[in-house]
Motif scaffolding. Sequence first.
Motif, PDB file in Angstrom:
ATOM      1  N   ASN A  66       0.807  -1.246   0.000  1.00  0.00           N
ATOM      2  CA  ASN A  66       0.000   0.000   0.000  1.00  0.00           C
ATOM      3  C   ASN A  66       0.829   1.280   0.000  1.00  0.00           C
ATOM      4  O   ASN A  66       0.427   2.272   0.608  1.00  0.00           O
ATOM      5  CB  ASN A  66      -0.963   0.022   1.207  1.00  0.00           C
ATOM      6  CG  ASN A  66      -1.748  -1.266   1.321  1.00  0.00           C
ATOM      7  OD1 ASN A  66      -2.105  -1.861   0.298  1.00  0.00           O
ATOM      8  ND2 ASN A  66      -1.993  -1.735   2.533  1.00  0.00           N
ATOM      9  N   ASN A  67       1.966   1.264  -0.659  1.00  0.00           N
ATOM     10  CA  ASN A  67       2.824   2.463  -0.726  1.00  0.00           C
ATOM     11  C   ASN A  67       3.082   3.071   0.653  1.00  0.00           C
ATOM     12  O   ASN A  67       3.137   4.292   0.802  1.00  0.00           O
ATOM     13  CB  ASN A  67       2.207   3.531  -1.642  1.00  0.00           C
ATOM     14  CG  ASN A  67       2.217   3.081  -3.081  1.00  0.00           C
ATOM     15  OD1 ASN A  67       3.262   2.710  -3.615  1.00  0.00           O
ATOM     16  ND2 ASN A  67       1.051   3.045  -3.705  1.00  0.00           N
ATOM     17  N   GLU A  68       3.225   2.212   1.654  1.00  0.00           N
ATOM     18  CA  GLU A  68       3.391   2.676   3.033  1.00  0.00           C
ATOM     19  C   GLU A  68       4.756   3.340   3.228  1.00  0.00           C
ATOM     20  O   GLU A  68       5.787   2.770   2.861  1.00  0.00           O
ATOM     21  CB  GLU A  68       3.251   1.482   3.980  1.00  0.00           C
ATOM     22  CG  GLU A  68       3.387   1.797   5.429  1.00  0.00           C
ATOM     23  CD  GLU A  68       2.354   2.792   5.951  1.00  0.00           C
ATOM     24  OE1 GLU A  68       1.157   2.514   5.868  1.00  0.00           O
ATOM     25  OE2 GLU A  68       2.777   3.859   6.444  1.00  0.00           O
ATOM     26  N   THR A  69       4.736   4.541   3.788  1.00  0.00           N
ATOM     27  CA  THR A  69       6.007   5.260   3.975  1.00  0.00           C
ATOM     28  C   THR A  69       6.237   5.718   5.419  1.00  0.00           C
ATOM     29  O   THR A  69       7.281   6.305   5.712  1.00  0.00           O
ATOM     30  CB  THR A  69       6.071   6.521   3.070  1.00  0.00           C
ATOM     31  OG1 THR A  69       4.969   7.363   3.392  1.00  0.00           O
ATOM     32  CG2 THR A  69       6.032   6.171   1.599  1.00  0.00           C
ATOM     33  N   SER A  70       5.274   5.448   6.322  1.00  0.00           N
ATOM     34  CA  SER A  70       5.403   6.004   7.691  1.00  0.00           C
ATOM     35  C   SER A  70       6.714   5.599   8.362  1.00  0.00           C
ATOM     36  O   SER A  70       7.405   6.431   8.961  1.00  0.00           O
ATOM     37  CB  SER A  70       4.247   5.544   8.576  1.00  0.00           C
ATOM     38  OG  SER A  70       3.041   5.762   7.934  1.00  0.00           O
ATOM     39  N   GLY A  71       7.048   4.309   8.273  1.00  0.00           N
ATOM     40  CA  GLY A  71       8.275   3.827   8.916  1.00  0.00           C
ATOM     41  C   GLY A  71       9.509   4.422   8.255  1.00  0.00           C
ATOM     42  O   GLY A  71      10.512   4.730   8.924  1.00  0.00           O
ATOM     43  N   LEU A  72       9.443   4.578   6.937  1.00  0.00           N
ATOM     44  CA  LEU A  72      10.583   5.181   6.226  1.00  0.00           C
ATOM     45  C   LEU A  72      10.777   6.633   6.648  1.00  0.00           C
ATOM     46  O   LEU A  72      11.904   7.093   6.820  1.00  0.00           O
ATOM     47  CB  LEU A  72      10.346   5.115   4.707  1.00  0.00           C
ATOM     48  CG  LEU A  72      10.631   3.772   4.052  1.00  0.00           C
ATOM     49  CD1 LEU A  72      10.190   3.779   2.586  1.00  0.00           C
ATOM     50  CD2 LEU A  72      12.115   3.420   4.140  1.00  0.00           C
ATOM     51  N   ARG A  73       9.670   7.347   6.829  1.00  0.00           N
ATOM     52  CA  ARG A  73       9.777   8.761   7.254  1.00  0.00           C
ATOM     53  C   ARG A  73      10.431   8.842   8.631  1.00  0.00           C
ATOM     54  O   ARG A  73      11.206   9.756   8.905  1.00  0.00           O
ATOM     55  CB  ARG A  73       8.404   9.431   7.278  1.00  0.00           C
ATOM     56  CG  ARG A  73       7.794   9.635   5.902  1.00  0.00           C
ATOM     57  CD  ARG A  73       8.443  10.759   5.113  1.00  0.00           C
ATOM     58  NE  ARG A  73       7.908  10.843   3.746  1.00  0.00           N
ATOM     59  CZ  ARG A  73       8.552  11.318   2.700  1.00  0.00           C
ATOM     60  NH1 ARG A  73       9.797  11.752   2.813  1.00  0.00           N
ATOM     61  NH2 ARG A  73       7.992  11.361   1.520  1.00  0.00           N
ATOM     62  N   THR A  74      10.125   7.881   9.507  1.00  0.00           N
ATOM     63  CA  THR A  74      10.760   7.888  10.840  1.00  0.00           C
ATOM     64  C   THR A  74      12.276   7.731  10.687  1.00  0.00           C
ATOM     65  O   THR A  74      13.059   8.438  11.332  1.00  0.00           O
ATOM     66  CB  THR A  74      10.201   6.732  11.705  1.00  0.00           C
ATOM     67  OG1 THR A  74       8.798   6.845  11.766  1.00  0.00           O
ATOM     68  CG2 THR A  74      10.786   6.736  13.108  1.00  0.00           C
ATOM     69  N   ALA A  75      12.683   6.803   9.813  1.00  0.00           N
ATOM     70  CA  ALA A  75      14.122   6.563   9.630  1.00  0.00           C
ATOM     71  C   ALA A  75      14.785   7.746   8.914  1.00  0.00           C
ATOM     72  O   ALA A  75      15.946   8.075   9.194  1.00  0.00           O
ATOM     73  CB  ALA A  75      14.338   5.268   8.850  1.00  0.00           C
ATOM     74  N   LEU A  76      14.051   8.400   8.012  1.00  0.00           N
ATOM     75  CA  LEU A  76      14.601   9.609   7.365  1.00  0.00           C
ATOM     76  C   LEU A  76      14.759  10.719   8.409  1.00  0.00           C
ATOM     77  O   LEU A  76      15.726  11.481   8.377  1.00  0.00           O
ATOM     78  CB  LEU A  76      13.669  10.079   6.238  1.00  0.00           C
ATOM     79  CG  LEU A  76      13.670   9.224   4.967  1.00  0.00           C
ATOM     80  CD1 LEU A  76      12.514   9.627   4.042  1.00  0.00           C
ATOM     81  CD2 LEU A  76      15.002   9.330   4.216  1.00  0.00           C
ATOM     82  N   ALA A  77      13.804  10.770   9.352  1.00  0.00           N
ATOM     83  CA  ALA A  77      13.881  11.796  10.404  1.00  0.00           C
ATOM     84  C   ALA A  77      15.083  11.562  11.314  1.00  0.00           C
ATOM     85  O   ALA A  77      15.626  12.488  11.913  1.00  0.00           O
ATOM     86  CB  ALA A  77      12.595  11.799  11.211  1.00  0.00           C
ATOM     87  N   MET A  78      15.518  10.297  11.420  1.00  0.00           N
ATOM     88  CA  MET A  78      16.714  10.010  12.232  1.00  0.00           C
ATOM     89  C   MET A  78      17.966  10.554  11.550  1.00  0.00           C
ATOM     90  O   MET A  78      18.986  10.766  12.197  1.00  0.00           O
ATOM     91  CB  MET A  78      16.868   8.491  12.443  1.00  0.00           C
ATOM     92  CG  MET A  78      15.848   7.890  13.393  1.00  0.00           C
ATOM     93  SD  MET A  78      15.944   6.084  13.415  1.00  0.00           S
ATOM     94  CE  MET A  78      17.491   5.803  14.293  1.00  0.00           C
ATOM     95  N   GLY A  79      17.915  10.709  10.209  1.00  0.00           N
ATOM     96  CA  GLY A  79      19.072  11.283   9.524  1.00  0.00           C
ATOM     97  C   GLY A  79      19.447  10.637   8.203  1.00  0.00           C
ATOM     98  O   GLY A  79      20.382  11.098   7.544  1.00  0.00           O
ATOM     99  N   ALA A  80      18.746   9.559   7.811  1.00  0.00           N
ATOM    100  CA  ALA A  80      19.051   8.964   6.505  1.00  0.00           C
ATOM    101  C   ALA A  80      18.781   9.993   5.407  1.00  0.00           C
ATOM    102  O   ALA A  80      17.915  10.862   5.572  1.00  0.00           O
ATOM    103  CB  ALA A  80      18.192   7.715   6.285  1.00  0.00           C
ATOM    104  N   ALA A  81      19.545   9.887   4.304  1.00  0.00           N
ATOM    105  CA  ALA A  81      19.460  10.926   3.263  1.00  0.00           C
ATOM    106  C   ALA A  81      18.284  10.707   2.326  1.00  0.00           C
ATOM    107  O   ALA A  81      17.631  11.651   1.895  1.00  0.00           O
ATOM    108  CB  ALA A  81      20.759  10.945   2.463  1.00  0.00           C
ATOM    109  N   LYS A  82      18.022   9.430   1.971  1.00  0.00           N
ATOM    110  CA  LYS A  82      16.956   9.171   1.005  1.00  0.00           C
ATOM    111  C   LYS A  82      16.449   7.740   1.151  1.00  0.00           C
ATOM    112  O   LYS A  82      17.062   6.953   1.911  1.00  0.00           O
ATOM    113  CB  LYS A  82      17.434   9.440  -0.420  1.00  0.00           C
ATOM    114  CG  LYS A  82      18.697   8.720  -0.854  1.00  0.00           C
ATOM    115  CD  LYS A  82      19.114   9.266  -2.211  1.00  0.00           C
ATOM    116  CE  LYS A  82      20.127   8.420  -2.933  1.00  0.00           C
ATOM    117  NZ  LYS A  82      21.453   8.335  -2.364  1.00  0.00           N
TER     118      LYS A  82
END
Length: 259
Positions: free
Chosen positions: A65-81
Motif C-alpha cells: 500500500n505504498n506505506e512510507t510512515s516507517g521510512l519517514r521515521t528513519a529519514l527523520a533520524m538522519g538517513a538521506a533518502k
Amino acid sequence: MNVVVCVKQIPDPAAPQALDPETKTLVREGKLILDDSDAYGVEMGLQLAEQAGGGEVTLVSMAPNNETSGLRTALAMGAAKAILVSDDALKGSDALSTAKVLAKAIARAEPDLVIAATEATDGYTGTTPVQVAQLLGLPSVTFAKKVSVDGGTVRVQRQTESGYDEVECPLPAVVTVTAGVVEPRYPSFKGIMAAKSKPLDQLTVSDLGLDAGQVGAAGARQEVIDVADAEARSSGEKVVDEGDAHQNVIAFLEKLKLI
Ligand SMILES: Cc1cc2nc3c(=O)[nH]c(=O)nc-3n(C[C@H](O)[C@H](O)[C@H](O)COP(=O)(O)OP(=O)(O)OC[C@H]3O[C@@H](n4cnc5c(N)ncnc54)[C@H](O)[C@@H]3O)c2cc1C
C-alpha cells in the motif's frame, strides 16, 4: 561511504494483530511503523557514514500500500533518502521473493555496505539478509554486536552463545546487526520536518526489471499450510507467604528438575 539500510515497515506490535484466514498471512492494511529492530541498523549506518567523514545512508523497504510512515521515521533520524518497492504483485511474497526485490533495489544504490537487522519483529525468519547477500554476490556477516569500517574492510564482533568472534571481510558486504549494537537516536523536531522533503523513490516490480511471476504468491516457495490460535496460558500457582514460602519455591523448582 554509501550505506544501504534495509528497513522493514511492520504493523504496530503494541496493537492487536490478525491473520487473514484465507492467505494465512498477517493483515497489513493499517498504518505500518518502523520495525524497532531496524532502528539499530539505521543508527549504525548513520554512525559509520559520519565516522567515514562522508557518504550517506539510503533506506530500502518493501511494503504494501505504498506505506512510507516507517521510512519517514528513519529519514527523520538522519538517513538521506529512501527507496520503497510497493506493488500488488508482491502480495504473498515469501522471504526469498522479498530478498529478490530488496537485492534489485539495493543494487541501484551501489552501496559500500548493506545493513539489515538479524531478524524482523513480525516474520522473524532471519533469512532475508543472507539471501540478499547471495543474490548480490556479496559476503555476509550476521549477528554483529559491534561494527567498524577501516578503508575497504568491515570488522565485526559476531555474537555467539559463548562470547563473540572477530570477523573481517572486504567491502561491499551485507552485515546484520543485533539489538544493542548502538543506541538509536530519537528523531528531533528538525529531523521530522526535514524528512518530509527528503527524496523517496517509489518503485514497482517492473521498474526493478523483475517479472511478476518471480515474486509474490506466484514466485513463493514457502506456503503457510495452517494457522491455529495459541493455547491460552493457565494461571500460575499462587503461594501465600506464611513464613514457609521459600520451601514452596524450592519444592516447585525441584519438581521441574531445575535444582
Ligand atoms: C508464505 C509467506 C507469505 C507471505 N505473504 C506476505 C504478504 O502477503 N504480504 C506481506 O506483506 N508479507 C508477506 N509475507 C512476509 C514477507 O514476505 C516478509 O517480509 C519476508 O518473508 C521476510 O520477513 P521476515 O520477517 O522473516 O524477515 P527476516 O529475514 O527476519 O528479516 C531480517 C531483516 O531483513 C530486512 N527485511 C526483511 N524484510 C524486509 C522488507 N520487506 N523490507 C525491508 N527490509 C526487510 C530487515 O532489516 C529485517 O530486520 C509472507 C511470508 C511468507 C513466508
